[in-house]
Write a protein that holds these residues in place. Sequence first.
Motif, PDB file in Angstrom:
ATOM      1  N   LYS A 140       0.697  -1.402   0.077  1.00 27.30           N
ATOM      2  CA  LYS A 140       0.045  -0.129   0.019  1.00 27.30           C
ATOM      3  C   LYS A 140       1.032   1.155  -0.133  1.00 27.30           C
ATOM      4  O   LYS A 140       2.084   1.107   0.168  1.00 27.30           O
ATOM      5  N   LEU A 141       0.162   2.300  -0.349  1.00 25.70           N
ATOM      6  CA  LEU A 141       1.081   3.648  -0.597  1.00 25.70           C
ATOM      7  C   LEU A 141       1.266   4.385   0.995  1.00 25.70           C
ATOM      8  O   LEU A 141       0.032   4.419   1.472  1.00 25.70           O
ATOM      9  N   VAL A 142       2.242   4.681   1.140  1.00 23.93           N
ATOM     10  CA  VAL A 142       2.787   5.398   2.363  1.00 23.93           C
ATOM     11  C   VAL A 142       3.330   6.723   2.192  1.00 23.93           C
ATOM     12  O   VAL A 142       4.486   6.631   1.556  1.00 23.93           O
ATOM     13  N   PHE A 143       2.863   7.934   2.341  1.00 21.61           N
ATOM     14  CA  PHE A 143       3.580   9.056   2.121  1.00 21.61           C
ATOM     15  C   PHE A 143       3.594   9.843   3.303  1.00 21.61           C
ATOM     16  O   PHE A 143       2.738  10.131   3.961  1.00 21.61           O
ATOM     17  N   GLY A 144       4.791  10.263   3.664  1.00 24.27           N
ATOM     18  CA  GLY A 144       4.988  11.104   4.976  1.00 24.27           C
ATOM     19  C   GLY A 144       5.597  12.550   4.645  1.00 24.27           C
ATOM     20  O   GLY A 144       6.535  12.532   3.683  1.00 24.27           O
ATOM     21  N   ILE A 145       5.306  13.530   5.472  1.00 20.24           N
ATOM     22  CA  ILE A 145       5.749  14.771   5.108  1.00 20.24           C
ATOM     23  C   ILE A 145       6.174  15.435   6.493  1.00 20.24           C
ATOM     24  O   ILE A 145       5.459  15.286   7.474  1.00 20.24           O
ATOM     25  N   CYS A 146       7.324  15.997   6.679  1.00 18.92           N
ATOM     26  CA  CYS A 146       8.056  16.689   7.689  1.00 18.92           C
ATOM     27  C   CYS A 146       8.250  15.451   8.803  1.00 18.92           C
ATOM     28  O   CYS A 146       8.721  14.485   8.723  1.00 18.92           O
ATOM     29  N   ASN A 147       7.167  15.784   9.720  1.00 13.80           N
ATOM     30  CA  ASN A 147       7.254  15.046  10.986  1.00 13.80           C
ATOM     31  C   ASN A 147       6.787  13.321  10.556  1.00 13.80           C
ATOM     32  O   ASN A 147       7.615  12.453  10.857  1.00 13.80           O
ATOM     33  N   GLY A 148       6.008  13.472   9.540  1.00 14.75           N
ATOM     34  CA  GLY A 148       5.736  12.141   8.945  1.00 14.75           C
ATOM     35  C   GLY A 148       6.753  11.441   8.342  1.00 14.75           C
ATOM     36  O   GLY A 148       7.175  10.124   8.283  1.00 14.75           O
ATOM     37  N   ALA A 149       7.741  12.096   7.600  1.00 14.05           N
ATOM     38  CA  ALA A 149       8.790  11.767   6.969  1.00 14.05           C
ATOM     39  C   ALA A 149       9.956  11.319   7.996  1.00 14.05           C
ATOM     40  O   ALA A 149      10.657  10.072   7.905  1.00 14.05           O
ATOM     41  N   GLN A 150      10.046  11.821   9.179  1.00 16.74           N
ATOM     42  CA  GLN A 150      10.851  11.530  10.085  1.00 16.74           C
ATOM     43  C   GLN A 150      10.267  10.365  10.781  1.00 16.74           C
ATOM     44  O   GLN A 150      11.157   9.430  11.186  1.00 16.74           O
ATOM     45  N   ILE A 151       9.151   9.997  10.939  1.00 14.09           N
ATOM     46  CA  ILE A 151       8.624   9.055  11.532  1.00 14.09           C
ATOM     47  C   ILE A 151       8.906   7.672  10.530  1.00 14.09           C
ATOM     48  O   ILE A 151       9.517   6.473  11.206  1.00 14.09           O
ATOM     49  N   LEU A 152       8.612   7.989   9.302  1.00 16.50           N
ATOM     50  CA  LEU A 152       9.148   6.751   8.273  1.00 16.50           C
ATOM     51  C   LEU A 152      10.383   6.419   8.304  1.00 16.50           C
ATOM     52  O   LEU A 152      10.956   5.248   8.285  1.00 16.50           O
ATOM     53  N   LEU A 153      11.370   7.297   8.443  1.00 13.43           N
ATOM     54  CA  LEU A 153      12.815   6.888   8.452  1.00 13.43           C
ATOM     55  C   LEU A 153      13.195   6.398   9.673  1.00 13.43           C
ATOM     56  O   LEU A 153      13.894   5.235   9.918  1.00 13.43           O
ATOM     57  N   GLU A 154      12.651   6.779  10.854  1.00 10.05           N
ATOM     58  CA  GLU A 154      12.753   6.086  12.269  1.00 10.05           C
ATOM     59  C   GLU A 154      12.236   4.877  12.279  1.00 10.05           C
ATOM     60  O   GLU A 154      12.944   3.754  12.768  1.00 10.05           O
ATOM     61  N   ALA A 155      11.220   4.556  11.431  1.00 11.67           N
ATOM     62  CA  ALA A 155      10.371   3.108  11.324  1.00 11.67           C
ATOM     63  C   ALA A 155      11.445   2.407  10.397  1.00 11.67           C
ATOM     64  O   ALA A 155      11.012   1.170  10.275  1.00 11.67           O
ATOM     65  N   GLY A 156      12.328   2.740   9.844  1.00 13.06           N
ATOM     66  CA  GLY A 156      13.349   2.040   8.720  1.00 13.06           C
ATOM     67  C   GLY A 156      12.451   1.724   7.407  1.00 13.06           C
ATOM     68  O   GLY A 156      13.174   0.850   6.569  1.00 13.06           O
TER      69      GLY A 156
END
Lengths: 254, 734
Positions: A82-98
């Motif tokens: 499925k598609l997951v798009f993170g912006i700013c804090n969302g991007a930081q969370i996606l990166l932290e989640a690996g």
Amino acid sequence: MSARIAVPVFPGTNSEDETVRLLRDCGGDAELVHWSEPDALRQFDAYVLSGGFAYEDRIRAGAVAAHDRMMDLVIAAADAGKLVFGICNGAQILLEAGLVPGTGPARRPTAAFAKNAPSAHFICRHVHLRLALEPGRCAITAALPSGALIPAWAAHAEGRLAATPQRLEEIVSGGHVAFVYAHADGTVDSEAVPNGSALGCAGLVNRDGNVLAIMPHPERDAWNFNHLDLIEGDDVLAPSGGSAVFRSFVQALA
Amino acid sequence: MVSSGVSGTANVALRDDELARIEERLGRAPSAVELHAFDAQWSEHCSYKSSRHHLKRLPTSGAGVVLGPGEDAGILHLGVHEGERYGVVVAHESHNHPSQVVPFEGAATGVGGIVRDVLCMGAEVIGLADGLRFGSVEGAHQAYVATSAVDGIGAYGNAIGVPNVAGDVYFDAGFDENCLVNVVALGIVNENEIVHSFAPKNADGWQIVLVGKATDPSGFGGASFSSLSLDSEDAELNKGAVQVPDPFLENVLMRASYHVLRLLRQLAIPAGFKDLGAGGIVGCSAEITAHGGYGAQIDLDAVNVAVEGMAPQVIAAGETQERLLWVVPPEIAPEVLRIYNDVFTLPDVAYNARAGVIGQVTAERRYVMRHRGEVVMDVESEFLTGSIRDELPYTEVIRHEGAVDELPAVDVEAIFPQVLAHRDVCSREPLYRRYDAVVRGATVLPRGRADAGVLAPIPGSRLGVALAVAGNPRYGRIDPRYAAEHAVLEAMRRVVAVGARPIGLTDCLNFGNPRKPDQYGAFVAAVDGLAHAATQLDLAFVSGNVSLYNESGDGLAVPASAIVAAIGAFDNVGDAVTPGLKEPGSTLLWIGSRELVVGGSVLADVLGIEGPLPGLSYGAERAAVAIVHEAIARGVLRSCRAVRDGGMLTALARLSFDAMLRGRTVGAEIDFGNPLCEGGGFLCEVSDAGAIDLTGVLRVGETNDRRELIVNGVRFDVRRLYDVWSQPLEELYP
């Protein structure tokens, strides 16, 4: 039935309303999902993680939220394609989640959005993002033109991509740099980068192309009234500018 | 029966005569809780005892006023969208004393409080502004205050997700010992859905719900602390009176409160809603009930506390942040609690944060508080919250009439770069880039782009709001009354310069010690100036704040600082005037009202000269505004700036910088006596000067197709001027 988009709200999220509004204005069927009802996330087809300070940026931006129950479900959805798009804090969370860049072992962050440099302070600055991959490499950018230039606002204190030289090499060779910072004319140099980010990187995509994480906020320069000098058409309320990436996201779900 | 027996009155600011009045009315010595309750409620900060009768001179009503001063925030009519009337909620506060002692926390909690003031009117919070006055930052503590206060404002506003869209900053040695941190918050509300800061009709027996952070000992004595002059020897002691900010909790509290407000609207249930500010639980619960004509019964044991064993007066009067108070019907209270505690999980967000019932509204107008079963307070509600008044003597401040002095001959080539680099003129971007100006996605003109910030606050609506603040301390030093009038005019001009129609004002009056007749006289003169200017411009003040005792250790008051915010409206926000010169071949007009004099200007500061301030012509001011609006209506206005610090040439330079930053190659050539005098009015770029009535308008030059300004024959490279202007604050705010 159109694909349903969830915008998860963590304690501390602050950009959820405009994110939902823009998704809807771009034709998406989006709604908020609250942290007290994480299991509701299962019913959705795609996910947009919006900006803010989830869990107060405790430890570091994204670190706590990456282990939230809601993220378990988002990670499972990403693994299912499925598609997951993170912006700013969302991007930081996606990166932290690996989930991005996803170059190492599963669920292990291999890079960081570290404190801005040379000044470590929060910076609010208008920027442009230039699409650095073939649009089709990432499902979310597939409807953008090649080399698309997206106006956005950087508004963060921790947005500098940092990793070991080897990891950076993997990020480049694996085609994970989705967007780089650029000037309004599309040119790229260090002055266009607001935070000292390695590779001038403003956004990362995972290997499979279904997870995109960008630091700046295109949704804050996404309607004609956000940029009256560059109005498209004659409706001041119409989406334009930064909405292009959201439109592309919604189109990918069609 | 309340047990008396207060052992001394240490750490309260009540005077002996006030104490005697309390004892006489109660017929006994006050209990410790009562003593601290009166100390807070009768402090200058809460009671406005020495300012209120002067503030009555301010115009506070008019066609556009939905709600004037008196509640947590005022409301101005913005416009109609899809048949519904919308209002702009506005509140204006100071957090000066706390910010001088612990600047990060002091400034941050100032933002938190003003946001809750707007929220509790039933509004969605849409924007922030700050008026900052810092000392000369060569001093280590002054530089610390100037940077930490900014970081506190940024940390709070950024985390709660409210954009900071307007503000001003001055650096002046007069603020070395007393910085000023004024904050303004804006909200948007459907005028049929306003929630008031008092218990509504038929509220007898309704429940009083305390929401938010667990009450702790922080901020105990804050109201009276704000109502005394700062003494550096007490700095450590004073730190205890400053509150601790938790923007993370406030973020959740706001969203949960929006949820509760939606529920109450759906069910058409009225309620009272109020921020806990100065005076804590006792101040808020006494006012929310007394102002509705009720009394209250409060049980301190029901209060969620952070530490056990706090004295009842600390629980009652402490100023722990991030707390709000509801008055709701008993049948809805469980659902309100559920939303805060279960849906928004307040207890998981901060230690022991929650919503809980702490008392009831009573028909009998007595304020009764219990602690561990004992009555610790029992007073007439109105005696506690009512009109304590302190008419202090003051010295009349003589108005300096505007005798026009001889303009000095100025070497523009040498002086203009000094003016651009001056601390009151140079770019504020290094400072405000630490503030999120665009969260919520509704920002049309962010902080620093133009004279005012502009927002499109209602999704799907073209209605727009402009916000600007003003208050020039160089003028305040010379003439408090004139400075106040000028603050109104400059704030108004700023919203006009972005194309908005001014709809109302707020003020924050930052002055010295009211017990010194000359310092108090400056305050009185400033109120007169505000009242006169607002009346002449047909604008009302709908909210405001007074901060007195801004006095240094050696007895000097801060420069007279009436800081004014102006709110403007757009029927179509697409009409906003965007920054920067647009095209070569435009005509440049100065639409002004004042004689060109040097007094109070940045030029005077650079040259080290003095002079009287110019007179004012309100007729010409109104005409200037009408001309700008006409130019917009006829579609000929290409760009515009209010002429203020640094004069018309600075305004022109700013327009040329904005053109350059947007990649346009436009400069200008002007010919104008002394372009560094601060003549007020507007500098306008128009496409067709023939389209508007040019009575009272001076044609000063035209735009060209080079990045160059030619001023009375002297050439300036725009890029080099920009480098001079943009750099000075980079060192302080890297």
